[in-house]
Design a protein around this motif. Structure first.
Motif, PDB file in Angstrom:
ATOM      1  N   ILE A 283      13.899 -43.367  17.176  1.00  0.00           N
ATOM      2  CA  ILE A 283      14.101 -43.735  18.521  1.00  0.00           C
ATOM      3  C   ILE A 283      13.875 -42.236  19.257  1.00  0.00           C
ATOM      4  CG2 ILE A 283      15.635 -44.381  20.558  1.00  0.00           C
ATOM      5  CD1 ILE A 283      16.616 -46.394  18.421  1.00  0.00           C
ATOM      6  N   ALA A 284      14.486 -41.132  19.066  1.00  0.00           N
ATOM      7  CA  ALA A 284      14.166 -39.901  19.646  1.00  0.00           C
ATOM      8  C   ALA A 284      12.751 -39.589  19.745  1.00  0.00           C
ATOM      9  CB  ALA A 284      14.821 -38.742  18.688  1.00  0.00           C
ATOM     10  N   LYS A 285      12.106 -39.808  18.608  1.00  0.00           N
ATOM     11  CA  LYS A 285      10.503 -39.619  18.745  1.00  0.00           C
ATOM     12  C   LYS A 285      10.019 -40.330  19.928  1.00  0.00           C
ATOM     13  CE  LYS A 285       9.650 -38.678  13.761  1.00  0.00           C
ATOM     14  NZ  LYS A 285       8.699 -39.452  12.677  1.00  0.00           N
ATOM     15  N   LEU A 286      10.312 -41.440  19.843  1.00  0.00           N
ATOM     16  CA  LEU A 286       9.631 -42.437  21.107  1.00  0.00           C
ATOM     17  C   LEU A 286       9.856 -42.015  22.519  1.00  0.00           C
ATOM     18  CD1 LEU A 286      10.218 -46.367  20.091  1.00  0.00           C
ATOM     19  CD2 LEU A 286       8.015 -45.074  20.307  1.00  0.00           C
ATOM     20  N   LEU A 287      11.165 -41.289  22.736  1.00  0.00           N
ATOM     21  CA  LEU A 287      11.822 -41.020  23.922  1.00  0.00           C
ATOM     22  C   LEU A 287      11.014 -39.793  24.245  1.00  0.00           C
ATOM     23  CD1 LEU A 287      15.591 -41.404  23.483  1.00  0.00           C
ATOM     24  CD2 LEU A 287      13.771 -42.978  24.802  1.00  0.00           C
TER      25      LEU A 287
END
Length: 486
Positions: A25-29
């Motif tokens: 999710i951090a990557k997506l953000l």
């Protein structure tokens, strides 16, 4: 004035599944908004067994993230803290509590840097609610990352209300045949599939305490998606006591960064099997069975007549709750005599399994699983039907969702338990396992459950596409993060 840059502090739990999905999710953000930077402060878990995949996993995700997200995502490991209480759900919370001073110091150092973007807030794992206090000290909002389903979030809030608002004694549900109406479920939930932390008085204290603290956050990020849980999400969004909910899933780590000799051997064996012919049995990073149950699994598989790939690992010593299982030195010693020879042409028994690669393989036609939420989402993503055999945490609840609520799974035993001192003494008989495998691997191509899983596989991929529900939810979350900067 709208901030041009912002940084988030992310505090994941020490659970393997929690860390993996947090990183994804951090990557997506940061991919969606290059104004964001994220620092993950990693609380190292106690080393309760020789085989602990956490350190290896952390090194792997740190390396892959560094190349994918450049400097926008950073990892900072905090020194290991001894845990005299041992492993288990309770110690996850105490681990966060003990790390408060270290997190406080690390964030202070980060924000003192001359080139440091404004601190926008903390994202905390559902097991790290004590870190809300640290965020408050820095005068920034907290957001929660909830690694379970939206329906289970509603369950937590509902049982909290039963106790706090209605004075219900939740211990009444232990060993009860009662059923409970939950706003986020269509069907009444039997007490027999309540998570152990609700039925066990000692652990219920922290479970309900965590739910109370969830309400203090500015928003809850959930690894689920609208087309999987429309009723649950509608219920949550309609409750003004619950912070904004952002269903951003399914968030999965589908990358294969390198193939070990073990995984190559497993995948080569699968290559030689017919399409959709293999039932895969795997029970998560913590799942294991004792010898008597292993024998019944083996007999059930042998009698089923189906091809199988069975992942088995040795249980940790008694009393080490949630310790990681270890590899067997000799699998033949734990299996029935002659089993490996009799099934050599249609079966393979392994230790660790490259689960994503196996589920993605065309020869796999069914998945006997512990129903961890990440594993459930992975099976749906790849369109592999499930046979539910939960062990611990909220897995009994997940099994109920998949079997009863959604009609997308068959049951092995939904009320089986293997955690927090409430381990079942019952052995699931080989005939039960055989029947579940037979039902799961039913040859009829028009099987209703298989068709539902196939459709949900398509919907899970659609959810992340531009303009669809999860893509929009990620955008709303980012917008609210910038809006809420102090």
């Amino acid at each position: 004035m709208v901030a041009t840059r912002a940084q988030l502090i992310w505090i994941p739990s020490s659970g393997v599944g929690h860390l993996v999905s947090a990183v994804e999710i951090a990557k997506l953000l940061v991919e969606r908004d290059d104004r964001l930077s994220i620092t993950l402060l990693v609380l190292n878990p106690p080393r309760a067994s020789k085989s602990n995949p956490f350190a290896e996993l952390l090194a792997s995700v740190s390396s892959s993230t560094a190349s994918a997200a450049k400097s926008q995502i950073r990892f900072q490991e905090l020194p290991y803290e001894d845990d005299p209480s041992g492993l288990g759900a309770k110690s996850n919370m105490s681990l966060a509590e003990r790390h408060k001073p270290q997190v406080r110091a690390a964030v202070a150092e980060l924000t003192r840097a001359l080139d440091s973007p404004p601190l926008a807030g903390f994202i905390i794992d559902m097991f790290c609610t004590p870190m809300i206090d640290v965020a408050n000290e820095f005068g920034v909002p907290s957001y929660m990352f909830f690694t379970c389903s939206a329906a289970f979030l509603g369950f937590m809030f509902h049982v909290l209300a039963l106790q706090d608002d209605e004075g219900k004694d939740l211990s009444e549900f232990k060993d009860s045949d009662a059923k409970l109406d939950i706003p986020t479920l269509v069907n009444p939930l039997p007490a027999k599939v309540f998570p152990t932390v609700v039925l066990d008085e000692e652990h219920r204290v922290w479970f309900l305490g965590a739910a109370r603290r969830f309400r203090e956050t500015k928003g809850i990020v959930i690894n689920s998606f609208e087309k999987l849980e429309p009723n649950a999400l509608k219920s949550l969004l309609g409750d003004d006591k619950i912070p904004p909910v952002y269903p951003v899933g399914p968030i999965l780590n589908l990358e294969v960064t390198g193939r070990s000799d073990k995984s190559s051997e497993i995948l080569s064996w699968l290559d030689a099997q017919p399409s959709s012919s293999v039932v895969f049995l795997c029970f998560g990073s913590v799942g294991s069975f004792h010898d008597d149950q292993v024998n019944q699994i083996a007999h059930g598989l042998e009698k089923s007549g189906h091809r199988f790939l069975l992942s088995l690992r040795r249980p940790p010593p008694t009393g080490m709750l949630r310790a990681y299982p270890e590899e067997y030195e000799n699998l033949a010693k734990v299996l029935p005599e002659g089993f490996l020879e009799r099934t050599s042409e249609r079966g393979k028994v392994i230790g660790w399994a490259p689960q994503v690669e196996v589920l993605a393989h065309p020869s796999v036609g069914g998945f006997v699983t512990h129903c961890g939420w990440n594993s459930t989402l992975e099976s749906l993503w790849f369109g592999v039907p499930i046979a539910a055999w939960p062990l611990y945490a909220e897995q009994q609840f997940n099994a109920f969702m998949m079997v009863v609520e959604h009609g997308m799974a068959v049951e092995v035993k939904m009320d089986y338990r293997n955690d927090l001192g409430m381990e079942t003494k019952e052995i699931v008989d080989s005939e039960v396992i055989e029947k579940a495998v037979q039902k799961l691997m039913k040859a009829d191509g028009h099987d209703e459950k298989k068709e539902k899983v196939r459709q949900m596989s398509e919907r899970s991929r659609e959810a992340l596409a531009e303009g669809d529900s999860s893509h929009l939810a990620i955008g709303r979350f980012i917008g609210d993060v910038f809006k809420n900067i102090p």
